[in-house]
Scaffold this motif. Structure first.
Motif, PDB file in Angstrom:
ATOM      1  N   LEU A   1      -0.163  -3.864  -4.895  1.00  0.00           N
ATOM      2  CA  LEU A   1      -0.934  -2.668  -4.618  1.00  0.00           C
ATOM      3  C   LEU A   1      -0.104  -1.529  -4.060  1.00  0.00           C
ATOM      4  O   LEU A   1      -0.412  -0.370  -4.241  1.00  0.00           O
ATOM      5  CB  LEU A   1      -2.023  -2.988  -3.587  1.00  0.00           C
ATOM      6  CG  LEU A   1      -3.254  -3.671  -4.141  1.00  0.00           C
ATOM      7  CD1 LEU A   1      -4.067  -4.231  -3.004  1.00  0.00           C
ATOM      8  CD2 LEU A   1      -4.093  -2.714  -4.961  1.00  0.00           C
ATOM      9  N   TYR A   2       0.953  -1.879  -3.366  1.00  0.00           N
ATOM     10  CA  TYR A   2       1.665  -0.871  -2.603  1.00  0.00           C
ATOM     11  C   TYR A   2       3.003  -0.649  -3.271  1.00  0.00           C
ATOM     12  O   TYR A   2       3.949  -1.405  -3.085  1.00  0.00           O
ATOM     13  CB  TYR A   2       1.847  -1.372  -1.176  1.00  0.00           C
ATOM     14  CG  TYR A   2       2.552  -0.413  -0.248  1.00  0.00           C
ATOM     15  CD1 TYR A   2       2.333   0.960  -0.327  1.00  0.00           C
ATOM     16  CD2 TYR A   2       3.429  -0.889   0.714  1.00  0.00           C
ATOM     17  CE1 TYR A   2       2.975   1.833   0.528  1.00  0.00           C
ATOM     18  CE2 TYR A   2       4.067  -0.038   1.586  1.00  0.00           C
ATOM     19  CZ  TYR A   2       3.844   1.339   1.479  1.00  0.00           C
ATOM     20  OH  TYR A   2       4.491   2.181   2.347  1.00  0.00           O
TER      21      TYR A   2
ATOM     22  N   ASN B   1       9.990  -0.715  -4.477  1.00  0.00           N
ATOM     23  CA  ASN B   1       9.384  -2.036  -4.553  1.00  0.00           C
ATOM     24  C   ASN B   1       7.879  -1.991  -4.794  1.00  0.00           C
ATOM     25  O   ASN B   1       7.227  -0.983  -4.595  1.00  0.00           O
ATOM     26  CB  ASN B   1       9.613  -2.791  -3.238  1.00  0.00           C
ATOM     27  CG  ASN B   1      11.057  -3.187  -3.080  1.00  0.00           C
ATOM     28  OD1 ASN B   1      11.658  -3.726  -3.994  1.00  0.00           O
ATOM     29  ND2 ASN B   1      11.606  -2.874  -1.919  1.00  0.00           N
ATOM     30  N   CYS B   2       7.400  -3.164  -5.163  1.00  0.00           N
ATOM     31  CA  CYS B   2       5.966  -3.352  -5.317  1.00  0.00           C
ATOM     32  C   CYS B   2       5.589  -4.481  -4.371  1.00  0.00           C
ATOM     33  O   CYS B   2       6.016  -5.615  -4.529  1.00  0.00           O
ATOM     34  CB  CYS B   2       5.679  -3.736  -6.769  1.00  0.00           C
ATOM     35  SG  CYS B   2       4.185  -4.666  -7.009  1.00  0.00           S
ATOM     36  N   TYR B   3       4.829  -4.160  -3.350  1.00  0.00           N
ATOM     37  CA  TYR B   3       4.539  -5.148  -2.311  1.00  0.00           C
ATOM     38  C   TYR B   3       3.243  -5.927  -2.592  1.00  0.00           C
ATOM     39  O   TYR B   3       2.292  -5.376  -3.136  1.00  0.00           O
ATOM     40  CB  TYR B   3       4.419  -4.465  -0.953  1.00  0.00           C
ATOM     41  CG  TYR B   3       5.757  -4.069  -0.395  1.00  0.00           C
ATOM     42  CD1 TYR B   3       6.552  -5.007   0.251  1.00  0.00           C
ATOM     43  CD2 TYR B   3       6.228  -2.778  -0.535  1.00  0.00           C
ATOM     44  CE1 TYR B   3       7.786  -4.649   0.750  1.00  0.00           C
ATOM     45  CE2 TYR B   3       7.469  -2.409  -0.039  1.00  0.00           C
ATOM     46  CZ  TYR B   3       8.247  -3.356   0.608  1.00  0.00           C
ATOM     47  OH  TYR B   3       9.467  -3.000   1.110  1.00  0.00           O
ATOM     48  N   ILE B   4       3.244  -7.161  -2.180  1.00  0.00           N
ATOM     49  CA  ILE B   4       2.081  -8.029  -2.365  1.00  0.00           C
ATOM     50  C   ILE B   4       1.304  -8.105  -1.057  1.00  0.00           C
ATOM     51  O   ILE B   4       1.877  -8.375   0.001  1.00  0.00           O
ATOM     52  CB  ILE B   4       2.550  -9.437  -2.782  1.00  0.00           C
ATOM     53  CG1 ILE B   4       3.060  -9.376  -4.225  1.00  0.00           C
ATOM     54  CG2 ILE B   4       1.421 -10.440  -2.635  1.00  0.00           C
ATOM     55  CD1 ILE B   4       3.861 -10.587  -4.621  1.00  0.00           C
ATOM     56  N   ILE B   5       0.007  -7.847  -1.138  1.00  0.00           N
ATOM     57  CA  ILE B   5      -0.794  -7.887   0.093  1.00  0.00           C
ATOM     58  C   ILE B   5      -1.613  -9.171   0.214  1.00  0.00           C
ATOM     59  O   ILE B   5      -1.755  -9.730   1.273  1.00  0.00           O
ATOM     60  CB  ILE B   5      -1.722  -6.653   0.183  1.00  0.00           C
ATOM     61  CG1 ILE B   5      -0.866  -5.383   0.161  1.00  0.00           C
ATOM     62  CG2 ILE B   5      -2.525  -6.715   1.472  1.00  0.00           C
ATOM     63  CD1 ILE B   5      -1.672  -4.122   0.237  1.00  0.00           C
ATOM     64  N   ASP B   6      -2.176  -9.601  -0.908  1.00  0.00           N
ATOM     65  CA  ASP B   6      -2.825 -10.904  -0.909  1.00  0.00           C
ATOM     66  C   ASP B   6      -4.135 -10.981  -0.105  1.00  0.00           C
ATOM     67  O   ASP B   6      -4.337 -11.906   0.680  1.00  0.00           O
ATOM     68  CB  ASP B   6      -1.839 -11.946  -0.364  1.00  0.00           C
ATOM     69  CG  ASP B   6      -2.165 -13.338  -0.867  1.00  0.00           C
ATOM     70  OD1 ASP B   6      -2.929 -13.458  -1.833  1.00  0.00           O
ATOM     71  OD2 ASP B   6      -1.660 -14.302  -0.270  1.00  0.00           O
ATOM     72  N   PRO B   7      -5.040 -10.041  -0.281  1.00  0.00           N
ATOM     73  CA  PRO B   7      -6.373 -10.222   0.306  1.00  0.00           C
ATOM     74  C   PRO B   7      -7.221 -11.001  -0.685  1.00  0.00           C
ATOM     75  O   PRO B   7      -6.703 -11.572  -1.642  1.00  0.00           O
ATOM     76  CB  PRO B   7      -6.879  -8.780   0.409  1.00  0.00           C
ATOM     77  CG  PRO B   7      -6.282  -8.116  -0.794  1.00  0.00           C
ATOM     78  CD  PRO B   7      -4.970  -8.845  -1.102  1.00  0.00           C
TER      79      PRO B   7
END
Lengths: 544, 544
Positions: B12-13, B18-24
């Protein structure tokens, strides 16, 4: 016909010589008119009065004029009594008992009908009173004296007393008459904080189930609804200052709580004497915040690269965001307290982040991540302090050495709770206990008994430290529950916690059989009011 | 807006680098259009068809003229599809998706709309067909060939196929279209006996919850409803030859099952391809029988004096009573089988009784109480044999050496089930397994996985013995459940048993993540049809 089979042991088969016991029916037959949680002091006689709803009224007298809160409460209890009576009338038909003689008329313990309960409020009644940590809930009841009286110095005490009055009414063994025994009750709670946590993030819980939960809380004299409203998985709270939080991270638009819906819940709770304390857990448990505001979270590096971790304490923006959000929250929720969370913060991501480590150098706390957590929580506590908010934090905040105001309550939840309670209270903090009351942990059935056995006082013999414990909370984490099973998972298991927190239980005198029979009655009583509690004890049924 | 969060991992970010993983979001996002239990053979392509209920019809063709059973079944599935579509339409509003473009039109996998399913029955259809142990449930489905066809040689196969067809329809990620993929299914059950036991004695279960249970069984392709209708605690079965049984020992008159209500349940089950097998457990578990017929029970003596124990085999009247009762039962219940119980017979009372011991002398079995139990059960088996009834017995009957007909099925429930299965099948008996599927035993959540892992075949490598196992049964004993929690306690946990019994599960190939995601979908599917199943896996939600 021989209904109901409501004695575990029945002598049914009488031969010339003997009377044999067959023993069908429920394991623990329900008691009749026993109050849950048990009042501090109650004397009760076998003499009884018969209550007919059509001939019965509450007469409210207040020292301060009109009191809408209590007028409404009385209406609620009138309705409950009427609907109970309707069930009795329906049952008479199925039991073929219509026209059956009023056998109680010749019973020597029958002392007439009860036609009036005088409800006397000897204290103030504001139009917008909210229950607080200092509210008195004391009340007294006399049934069968010159007058039948419920009196209290506070509206909340009257509300507790109305519940006890209703619970004292029972269906007699004849299945015909609603009765109440001659009794004197002097009641007050042991702890001022008697809570239930409900997690609405792991699964969304619909509003009507939250209302039902709060109604059941009032039936158990629990008085704090701890709303664990958001967490990693979803953000159902609709913020007006940051609508993107729920717009991006609620499970779906229908799975949200809007400000007016929350107001409705708070009002529903208020009139039942239940406080609503929201929890916005941070710096961990905030993944859902990051969907719309990734800049709040720490960008991990190294082994955790490309993940986002806990809140980022290195940025001022983080605290500015929280200040705005909590400022709004203070306006939406009425209570003096906010629960700040602070549990289960993993340090791996902070450790991996060069931004965090650089920031820690400037604070002179290199490598001390507890100190960083302290820094974060202290900033948040100062910030809610400015908002005139008092706070509750999970025990890790205290355990990790965060300097917190004395007014901050430490919420103990881990297994070694006696140690933590001792340390927290010795350090001058009030504490609430949840360790033994995790409703998501469960066994086959009847496991409320271990909830009942948990005595908060056992952490210390020092009366001063004991007095620092303000109460406890049963916790319904929602990984394993949703709308379909949340109610039956909570009730009547949380009733065990409720009695432990309200009543001065003398463990040496508890008789397990009697206790189980009382909870059987209480469960049936909750269910005829629409709760949907599960069976507490094994085989049985609810007649009423 | 970014709904639903239905991927566990979302990028999402996106920063410059980079492309970050948040994992909700949910722990195990639901699959789309996966069938539970898994068909024996299914191939599926990414190509899909869009289904609009207003433009869709089932076309029934039978080789034997009119078939009301299937016409009614088709109506049911038309209704289910329509109501699913209504939910989608409602959701479009909440998601603000009305008027959104039909993006699938340009999707290369879109192959047009599905307007017709040809439903072809190549076998007989009687007006009063009941499913039996020999019924075929095989069916095949082709979607996206020249025609879309569901065909089977039996009405029951068509009914199973209709369920699979419905389950193949899913809401696409666009939240706009209901789709079904191109697929070929050849399906048949691994075991012919796939049961669910429901105990309605420890707590009364209302008719509507029994119907819901049977409906959910059909959704899981379970085909035997084992109705443990009476037990020690209560006798809710209303007998016309012995009305005093329920009149004296039902929990209450409203807590009974009358003959016409039972007929309704049987019909409700029949049209869904579900057999109803009643259990009248004896010689133990009969205390409730004794309230009106104490003469049936053994009068204990000595240390057990003044109690009544198991059925009294010393009296002819006992067997005359059972013959009359079971004669009636045979007329009320349609199935070829009756479950005779025979579990947990304590010998203490028989041992104490001079009447019993005198009787045993005449049989030449002094001190051999297993032999007395044999005598009792053999008489009962002979008696149901005369009634043209086949029987099932709990494993104790076999373990205690009772000589039982080969046709009698041994029902294995104790922990050392592999030994018992081996002995029973080696002795020429068919067996059904329940040991690993006791729904009243439970852990916090997600405990269906241990149900899933239980593989009946592991008791022997001998194909001949393995073939003697006709299936299994999940058991919902009702000590800990009543109307309030019975449904969420059974579902989706019994779904694990259902897949184990229907599908040829290759344990080496099961991917736990995928399995959990499939059960998540199946649970949501059950819930939108009103079942009220509990969450299977941890955090999540049902969009549809």
């Amino acid at each position: 016909m021989n209904f109901p089979i409501n004695l575990a042991t029945i002598c049914l088969y009488i031969t010339l010589a003997n009377c044999y016991i067959i023993d069908p029916g429920p394991r623990y037959p329900a008691t009749k008119g026993e109050i849950w949680p048990q009042p501090k002091n109650q004397t009760k006689s076998d003499e009884f009065f018969v209550l007919k709803p059509s001939n019965f009224e509450f007469k409210l007298t207040t020292s301060s004029g009109k009191c809408k809160l209590l007028e409404d409460a009385i209406e609620r209890y009138k309705d409950i009594i009427s609907s109970t009576h309707l069930i009795v009338k329906k049952m008479r038909k199925t039991l073929d008992l219509q026209g059956r003689k009023k056998t109680w008329l010749t019973n020597e313990n029958f002392k007439g009908n009860i036609n009036v309960l005088d409800v006397t409020l000897n204290g103030p009644c504001g139009t917008k009173d909210f229950p607080t940590e200092d509210s008195s809930e004391n009340y007294s009841i006399q049934i069968g004296a010159k007058r039948n009286v419920l009196s209290s110095d506070s509206v909340w005490g009257v509300i507790r007393g109305l519940e006890s009055f209703y619970q004292s009414i029972y269906l007699a063994d004849d299945n015909l008459s609603l009765r109440i025994n001659r009794t004197i009750i002097e009641d007050s709670p042991r702890y001022s904080y008697r809570g239930l946590l409900l997690d609405t993030s792991r699964h969304f819980i619909p509003l009507e189930k939250i209302q039902l939960t709060i109604d059941a809380m009032a039936q158990n004299k629990l008085n704090v609804f701890h709303w664990h409203i958001v967490d990693d998985q979803s953000f159902p709270y609709v913020s007006e200052v940051f609508p993107e939080l729920s717009a991006s991270a609620a499970y779906a638009p229908v799975y949200t709580y809007k400000p007016d819906q929350i107001k409705d819940i708070i009002e529903y709770a208020r009139v039942r004497g239940v406080r609503v304390i929201p929890e916005f857990d941070s710096p961990g448990h905030t993944r859902s915040w990051g969907v719309s505001h990734p800049e709040l979270l720490t960008a991990c590096e190294g082994a955790y690269a490309l993940k986002l971790g806990p809140m980022n304490p290195a940025r001022n923006g983080t605290f500015e965001f929280i200040e705005k959000l909590f400022g709004e929250v203070k306006g939406v929720f009425a209570d003096d307290y906010i629960h700040l969370g602070g549990d289960e913060v993993g340090f791996e991501c902070w450790q991996s982040s060069s931004e965090i480590n650089d920031f820690m150098k400037t604070l002179n706390i290199t490598d001390n991540y507890e100190a960083l957590e302290s820094y974060y929580i202290q900033k948040v506590i100062n910030l809610v302090d400015k908002l005139n908010y008092k706070s509750i934090v999970w025990e890790e905040v205290f355990n990790n050495g965060v300097i917190i105001p004395n007014a901050t309550i430490v919420h103990v939840w881990k297994d070694d709770w006696r140690d933590t309670m001792l340390h927290a209270t010795s350090s001058g903090h009030h504490a609430i206990l949840s360790s033994c009351w995790y409703l998501d942990h469960l066994e086959s059935g009847g496991d409320w008994f271990s909830f009942y056995e948990c005595e908060p006082n056992t952490f210390s013999n020092d009366p001063k430290l004991r007095s620092m414990v303000v109460g406890g909370e049963a916790c319904m984490w929602a990984e394993v529950v949703d709308a379909n099973n949340v109610i039956s998972r909570i009730w009547p298991r949380a009733s065990a916690t409720a009695e432990r927190l309200w009543s001065f239980v003398d463990d040496d005198k508890v008789e397990e059989d009697e206790l189980r029979r009382r909870l059987e009655e209480h469960t049936c009583r909750m269910n005829r009011r629409g709760v949907g509690a599960q069976p507490p004890n094994g085989p049985g049924f609810c007649l009423l």
